[in-house]
Scaffold this active site. Structure first.
Site, PDB file in Angstrom:
ATOM      1  N   CYS A  35       0.253  -1.740   0.078  1.00  9.54           N
ATOM      2  CA  CYS A  35       0.146  -0.048  -0.387  1.00  9.54           C
ATOM      3  C   CYS A  35       1.156   1.429  -0.403  1.00  9.54           C
ATOM      4  CB  CYS A  35      -0.660  -0.018   1.381  1.00  9.54           C
ATOM      5  SG  CYS A  35      -2.468   1.294   0.704  1.00  9.54           S
ATOM      6  N   HIS A  47      -3.931  -5.413  -0.149  1.00 10.81           N
ATOM      7  CA  HIS A  47      -3.146  -5.907   1.458  1.00 10.81           C
ATOM      8  C   HIS A  47      -2.952  -7.637   0.676  1.00 10.81           C
ATOM      9  CE1 HIS A  47      -2.681  -2.148   3.730  1.00 10.81           C
ATOM     10  NE2 HIS A  47      -3.565  -1.847   2.658  1.00 10.81           N
ATOM     11  N   GLU A  65      -1.395  -9.672   2.631  1.00  6.64           N
ATOM     12  CA  GLU A  65      -1.052 -10.594   4.576  1.00  6.64           C
ATOM     13  C   GLU A  65      -3.103 -10.881   4.513  1.00  6.64           C
ATOM     14  OE1 GLU A  65      -1.911  -5.847   5.085  1.00  6.64           O
ATOM     15  OE2 GLU A  65      -0.839  -7.125   3.674  1.00  6.64           O
TER      16      GLU A  65
END
Length: 549
Positions: A352, A479, A481
């Site tokens: 990001c 993102h 994750e």
């Protein structure tokens, strides 16, 4: 939500911004939740006020009981019917987490609603598990049951009786403590589960199974007679993963250069994704927290010790991770971290804002644009590498970002990110941002050596950036994750850990591009981008929507 106050803001596929607890549920159960799975006081009150404004209550006085409590129960029953595991039909059991502490004024309407709910659905359809702390006095090592006794008394006074006690403690509960709790809390001793400290969280499923927690839950819900539901938990994979994690010895050091390093929960999904990847590659993860502002030149003057300590951690890392964030504090430190990783060929992953600062650093160092910046930090910059998205709102900040799962199309297949994702033509990942790389500067940046290997469906929004001549230098606007799972680590985190411990080549070889696959996967007709990926050298092409030609 402030990361210092709440921890990270977890993002769901549908764009819901929710508490990090929902991330724990998604990771452990490997499910996809929705924004409606997160019930908040604000949502409930807003729904009731909207109904009142529409005249649904026909002018009656709107009160906490019954209107708010009814709305809570209706919400739970509605969401319980939505499948989240990819299987058709509703689930057998719906898990409800009531956060906070018994007696909190904020949770009173929810506690009352669940008391009414348990009475309405009746015994056998409602199982209450009360999680309570059993502290241990360090001086004498005595386990104290009084806090649990008092919390159960408070719970019963509110109309709720626990079926199971889940007692959190540093050590396993002693038998006399368990008997005392059973006597004073009116809970069978076999339904008192002890949750003591374990080497890693993956041991918990086995810990619960060994104490027959599943039997207690199934018994309370009258499900023991249902063969399809009441079966012994198969935890072979969990047990193996937990034991493997305990035996890892060879370290891999990752420096996280962030703004909110004072609270690790601010980066919980990042930590989990790093752990999933490192365990998969049989490495022991060591995270070094580097406050971004501590590596800035200003800190060298004001606090030389903190400056030296931060740089020592950064220079001792095998890989560098720069996560997202908001505001200008620490941004110059993140830019310095990206520059250090680029110049010293250290594996780097920017997420990001981490991707955006990598672009800014490249523009400053390679293109010589010393004032290159984001308009978020310098609205008057003459070299705006990162700009505010046209569809965003500058007056309303709640829920107005580009949120949720979005599709990224690979522009070249012969790149590290495409290989790590298994040579697919596109990938769906979750987003949360207001700013983007300036499309007007993309061609200049690419001419200088930066490669934007992933873009959105329009081809105008940059999603993945790489340095082709670097061992591992990748930035993503999304993102990754949030979709990492134990046993199914995120591709880009796996790449970072592999590069940090010298295993990237072998990992990429496993995802080698077949002969005949196209390097460029963009085809433009009449100004509209249609994405194609050439599969084998047999003349058959498939576009990204699955339509064959």
């Amino acid at each position: 939500m402030s990361p210092f106050e709440h921890g990270e803001v977890y993002v769901l596929d549908d764009g819901g911004e929710v508490d990090l607890d929902l991330g724990n549920y998604e990771r452990f159960l490997d499910i996809k939740l929705t924004r409606d799975n997160n019930i908040t006081t604000g949502k409930i009150y807003q729904a009731v006020i909207d109904k009142e404004r529409r005249g649904d209550y026909l002018g009656k006085t709107v009160q906490v009981v019954p209107h708010i409590t009814d709305a809570i129960q209706e919400w739970i029953e509605r969401v319980a019917m939505i499948p989240v595991d990819g299987q058709p039909g509703p689930a057998d059991v719906c898990v409800i987490e009531l956060g906070g502490t018994i007696g909190d004024i904020e949770s009173m309407p929810f506690t009352e609603a669940l008391g009414q709910f348990s009475y309405r659905v009746g015994a056998g359809n409602f199982c209450l598990i009360h999680v309570s702390l059993v502290p241990v006095l360090s001086a004498v090592g005595e386990q104290k049951s009084k806090p649990t006794q008092h919390s159960v008394r408070g719970l019963r006074s509110l109309g709720l009786t626990p079926n199971i006690l889940a007692c959190r403690s540093t050590l396993a509960l002693e038998e006399n403590v368990k008997q005392k709790l059973s006597q004073f809390c009116h809970v069978p001793a076999e339904n008192i589960i002890t949750l003591y400290d374990v080497p890693n969280i993956w041991h918990l499923p086995s810990l619960l199974r060994d104490q027959k927690a599943h039997g207690a839950i199934l018994g309370a819900l009258n499900l023991l007679g249902f063969v399809n539901v009441a079966r012994e938990p198969n935890l072979k994979e969990w047990t193996s993963r937990a034991e493997s994690c305990d035996m890892l010895l060879e370290p891999v050091r990752i420096a996280i250069v962030g703004k909110y390093t004072g609270l690790s929960d601010s980066y919980l999904s990042l930590l989990k994704a790093l752990l999933h990847a490192s365990v998969s590659l049989r490495k022991k993860l060591v995270v070094d927290w580097v406050p971004a502002s501590d590596i800035e030149d200003e800190t060298a003057k004001e606090n030389p010790d903190a400056y030296k300590a931060a740089w020592k951690l950064l220079q001792g890392a095998d890989g560098v991770l720069v996560p997202g964030g908001f505001g200008d504090r620490g941004v110059e430190g993140k830019i310095l971290a990206a520059k250090y990783a680029r110049e010293n060929r250290i594996p780097f992953l920017g997420i990001c804002l981490g991707m955006q600062i990598a672009v800014i650093e490249f523009a400053r160092s390679i293109l010589g644009l010393q004032d290159a910046n984001s308009t978020e930090f310098d609205p008057d910059t003459t070299s705006p590498c990162v700009i505010f998205m046209p569809e965003g709102s500058k007056t309303h900040f709640g829920g107005t970002m580009r949120l949720g799962s979005r599709r990224t199309y690979f522009q070249v297949m012969d790149c590290k990110s495409a290989k790590l994702y298994g040579n697919r033509g596109f990938v769906d990942e979750r987003h949360r941002h207001r700013y983007e790389v300036n499309p007007d500067m993309v061609s200049t940046l690419e001419d200088a050596g930066l490669s934007f290997t992933g873009k959105d469906e329009t081809g105008q929004r940059m999603e993945i950036v790489e340095l082709p001549n670097h061992p591992y230098y990748i930035g993503t606007q999304f993102h990754p994750e949030f979709k990492s799972r134990p046993g199914k680590p995120s591709a880009l985190f796996l790449g970072l850990i592999a590069a940090a411990c010298g295993q990237l080549d072998s990992l990429l070889h496993a995802h080698k591009i077949p002969n005949g696959m196209a390097k460029k996967v963009s085809l433009y007709q009449n100004g509209n981008a249609t994405k194609f990926a050439k599969i084998p050298a047999d003349g058959i092409y498939s576009n990204c929507n699955g339509v064959h030609a």
